[in-house]
Write a protein that holds these residues in place. Structure first.
Motif, PDB file in Angstrom:
ATOM      1  N   GLY A 160      -5.777  -5.418  -5.168  1.00  0.00           N
ATOM      2  CA  GLY A 160      -5.522  -4.004  -5.407  1.00  0.00           C
ATOM      3  C   GLY A 160      -4.071  -3.631  -5.189  1.00  0.00           C
ATOM      4  N   GLU A 161      -3.495  -4.124  -4.119  1.00  0.00           N
ATOM      5  CA  GLU A 161      -2.086  -3.824  -3.847  1.00  0.00           C
ATOM      6  C   GLU A 161      -1.187  -4.389  -4.938  1.00  0.00           C
ATOM      7  N   LYS A 162      -1.536  -5.554  -5.452  1.00  0.00           N
ATOM      8  CA  LYS A 162      -0.741  -6.146  -6.535  1.00  0.00           C
ATOM      9  C   LYS A 162      -0.862  -5.314  -7.804  1.00  0.00           C
ATOM     10  N   ILE A 163      -2.063  -4.823  -8.098  1.00  0.00           N
ATOM     11  CA  ILE A 163      -2.261  -3.991  -9.288  1.00  0.00           C
ATOM     12  C   ILE A 163      -1.435  -2.713  -9.185  1.00  0.00           C
ATOM     13  N   ILE A 164      -1.451  -2.095  -7.999  1.00  0.00           N
ATOM     14  CA  ILE A 164      -0.662  -0.871  -7.800  1.00  0.00           C
ATOM     15  C   ILE A 164       0.819  -1.148  -7.999  1.00  0.00           C
ATOM     16  N   ALA A 165       1.293  -2.249  -7.412  1.00  0.00           N
ATOM     17  CA  ALA A 165       2.719  -2.578  -7.488  1.00  0.00           C
ATOM     18  C   ALA A 165       3.164  -2.864  -8.922  1.00  0.00           C
ATOM     19  N   GLU A 166       2.277  -3.455  -9.718  1.00  0.00           N
ATOM     20  CA  GLU A 166       2.651  -3.872 -11.071  1.00  0.00           C
ATOM     21  C   GLU A 166       2.281  -2.846 -12.137  1.00  0.00           C
ATOM     22  N   SER A 167       1.612  -1.766 -11.743  1.00  0.00           N
ATOM     23  CA  SER A 167       1.150  -0.792 -12.724  1.00  0.00           C
ATOM     24  C   SER A 167       2.319  -0.110 -13.427  1.00  0.00           C
ATOM     25  N   ARG A 168       2.162   0.071 -14.720  1.00  0.00           N
ATOM     26  CA  ARG A 168       3.147   0.813 -15.497  1.00  0.00           C
ATOM     27  C   ARG A 168       2.667   2.226 -15.801  1.00  0.00           C
ATOM     28  N   GLU A 169       1.482   2.551 -15.311  1.00  0.00           N
ATOM     29  CA  GLU A 169       0.959   3.901 -15.495  1.00  0.00           C
ATOM     30  C   GLU A 169       1.659   4.850 -14.523  1.00  0.00           C
ATOM     31  N   PRO A 170       1.787   6.126 -14.893  1.00  0.00           N
ATOM     32  CA  PRO A 170       2.368   7.099 -13.953  1.00  0.00           C
ATOM     33  C   PRO A 170       1.408   7.346 -12.791  1.00  0.00           C
ATOM     34  N   LEU A 171       1.813   6.949 -11.595  1.00  0.00           N
ATOM     35  CA  LEU A 171       0.947   7.059 -10.431  1.00  0.00           C
ATOM     36  C   LEU A 171       1.560   8.061  -9.447  1.00  0.00           C
ATOM     37  N   PRO A 172       0.970   9.227  -9.305  1.00  0.00           N
ATOM     38  CA  PRO A 172       1.516  10.231  -8.386  1.00  0.00           C
ATOM     39  C   PRO A 172       1.359   9.803  -6.936  1.00  0.00           C
ATOM     40  N   PRO A 173       2.162  10.350  -6.035  1.00  0.00           N
ATOM     41  CA  PRO A 173       2.053  10.004  -4.612  1.00  0.00           C
ATOM     42  C   PRO A 173       0.655  10.292  -4.081  1.00  0.00           C
ATOM     43  N   GLY A 174       0.180   9.394  -3.248  1.00  0.00           N
ATOM     44  CA  GLY A 174      -1.101   9.600  -2.598  1.00  0.00           C
ATOM     45  C   GLY A 174      -2.302   9.226  -3.426  1.00  0.00           C
ATOM     46  N   ARG A 175      -2.079   8.688  -4.624  1.00  0.00           N
ATOM     47  CA  ARG A 175      -3.190   8.429  -5.536  1.00  0.00           C
ATOM     48  C   ARG A 175      -4.196   7.447  -4.933  1.00  0.00           C
ATOM     49  N   PHE A 176      -3.714   6.479  -4.206  1.00  0.00           N
ATOM     50  CA  PHE A 176      -4.602   5.437  -3.713  1.00  0.00           C
ATOM     51  C   PHE A 176      -4.631   5.388  -2.181  1.00  0.00           C
ATOM     52  N   LEU A 177      -4.475   6.553  -1.569  1.00  0.00           N
ATOM     53  CA  LEU A 177      -4.503   6.595  -0.109  1.00  0.00           C
ATOM     54  C   LEU A 177      -5.839   6.131   0.451  1.00  0.00           C
ATOM     55  N   ASP A 178      -6.940   6.533  -0.182  1.00  0.00           N
ATOM     56  CA  ASP A 178      -8.251   6.148   0.328  1.00  0.00           C
ATOM     57  C   ASP A 178      -8.397   4.631   0.345  1.00  0.00           C
ATOM     58  N   PHE A 179      -7.898   3.981  -0.689  1.00  0.00           N
ATOM     59  CA  PHE A 179      -7.920   2.516  -0.749  1.00  0.00           C
ATOM     60  C   PHE A 179      -7.152   1.924   0.430  1.00  0.00           C
ATOM     61  N   ARG A 180      -6.009   2.511   0.739  1.00  0.00           N
ATOM     62  CA  ARG A 180      -5.172   1.970   1.810  1.00  0.00           C
ATOM     63  C   ARG A 180      -5.739   2.280   3.192  1.00  0.00           C
ATOM     64  N   PHE A 181      -6.389   3.421   3.349  1.00  0.00           N
ATOM     65  CA  PHE A 181      -7.052   3.690   4.627  1.00  0.00           C
ATOM     66  C   PHE A 181      -8.198   2.703   4.838  1.00  0.00           C
ATOM     67  N   ARG A 182      -8.933   2.410   3.792  1.00  0.00           N
ATOM     68  CA  ARG A 182     -10.023   1.436   3.915  1.00  0.00           C
ATOM     69  C   ARG A 182      -9.476   0.052   4.263  1.00  0.00           C
ATOM     70  N   ARG A 183      -8.378  -0.300   3.651  1.00  0.00           N
ATOM     71  CA  ARG A 183      -7.764  -1.587   3.979  1.00  0.00           C
ATOM     72  C   ARG A 183      -7.379  -1.631   5.456  1.00  0.00           C
ATOM     73  N   ALA A 184      -6.852  -0.530   5.972  1.00  0.00           N
ATOM     74  CA  ALA A 184      -6.513  -0.472   7.397  1.00  0.00           C
ATOM     75  C   ALA A 184      -7.754  -0.650   8.266  1.00  0.00           C
ATOM     76  N   ASP A 185      -8.877  -0.054   7.870  1.00  0.00           N
ATOM     77  CA  ASP A 185     -10.127  -0.264   8.602  1.00  0.00           C
ATOM     78  C   ASP A 185     -10.467  -1.745   8.693  1.00  0.00           C
ATOM     79  N   SER A 186     -10.221  -2.472   7.605  1.00  0.00           N
ATOM     80  CA  SER A 186     -10.575  -3.892   7.582  1.00  0.00           C
ATOM     81  C   SER A 186      -9.759  -4.694   8.588  1.00  0.00           C
TER      82      SER A 186
END
Length: 294
Positions: A152-178
């Protein structure tokens, strides 16, 4: 420990109706979201109409039955393109996971991931990975979950789509839980939560799929637990107080308030302040009579 997610899971399903209304400036993103919202609106409208038929002698469906019907409707290939279907399925999987139906949730989450990959759209690819990874962490299958978070982090880093700030915060909070659950590294999880919280708090209200105050309060539940488990009791009490203030701002924060009072009660007792702990339990009982026992 994540009771806020139980309420948030199905709220998020309904909130998908407004997915195209976020006030982001990028026109491309607005167009994509508007298309997805229209598709999901048509799907939910169809689901409601089809579910109006009585179930046996009962006059109403349970939420779980609605989820199952929705999933079967998606599998039939009607209404939804893969990007929208993957997001809805990920939400279904989250809901069923919190209901304890983990086998079913995993099957739906894996289907969501396949659809997301076919769509090649960034958002459903991240959402599906987050749903499946969270379930795998809960089931103790950490290596696979870790791989999904890394993807997921690689997809976010390589995405060419316009991604506004905070778009994937929930994903990153879940990763922190792990990190706490799989790596037994609460300090790392706490540091990530504390790094991400200001970003979550700064997001505009329209960037949330659930009431902002309730979502932010829910994040403080996890942070309070992490701090308490790490023996950082003063910080845990501070995080709980922040969460309580946020939760009081919206009716959807009720369950967060109850959870935070119960957690704070345990922290007070641990640090030798049973009177304050008893006050928290009493407040939790007042908020949920018949549900919370002293």
């Amino acid at each position: 420990r994540h009771r806020w997610a139980v309420a948030a899971a199905f709220v998020a399903l309904a909130a998908l109706l407004g997915a195209g209304l976020f006030a982001f400036q990028q026109q491309q993103l607005r167009d994509q979201e508007a298309d997805r919202a229209r598709n999901i609106a048509r799907f939910l409208n169809s689901l409601i109409q089809r579910s109006s038929i009585n179930v046996g002698s009962r006059r109403e469906l349970t939420v779980t039955e609605m989820v199952e019907r929705g999933y079967e409707q998606i599998r039939s290939g009607t209404f939804l393109p893969d990007d929208a279907a993957a997001g809805v399925e990920a939400t279904f999987a989250n809901f069923l996971m919190e209901q304890g139906r983990e086998d079913r949730a995993e099957a739906i989450a894996r289907d969501a991931l396949q659809r997301a990959e076919r769509s090649a759209a960034t958002e459903p690819r991240i959402q599906a990975r987050g749903a499946l990874a969270a379930l795998l962490v809960r089931r103790g299958r950490c290596p696979e979950a870790k791989s999904l978070y890394q993807e997921g982090e690689k997809i976010i880093a390589e995405s060419r789509e316009p991604l506004p700030p905070g778009r994937f915060l929930d994903f990153r909070f879940r990763r922190a839980d792990s990190w706490e659950r799989c790596e037994a590294n609460p300090a790392k999880a706490i540091a990530e939560y504390q790094r991400l919280l200001p970003e979550a708090d700064a997001l505009p209200a329209q960037a949330y799929n659930v009431p902002p105050a309730a979502y932010r309060a829910g994040l403080r539940i996890t942070l309070t637990l992490l701090l308490a488990q790490a023996g950082r009791h003063a910080e845990a009490l501070g995080a709980a107080e922040q969460g309580l203030q946020l939760a009081a701002q919206h009716p959807d924060g009720l369950y967060s308030r109850i959870a935070l009072h119960r957690i704070r009660s345990n922290v007070h007792s641990t640090v030798g302040n049973p009177a304050a702990g008893l006050d928290d339990i009493r407040e939790a009982i007042r908020l949920a009579p018949g549900v919370v026992n002293a």
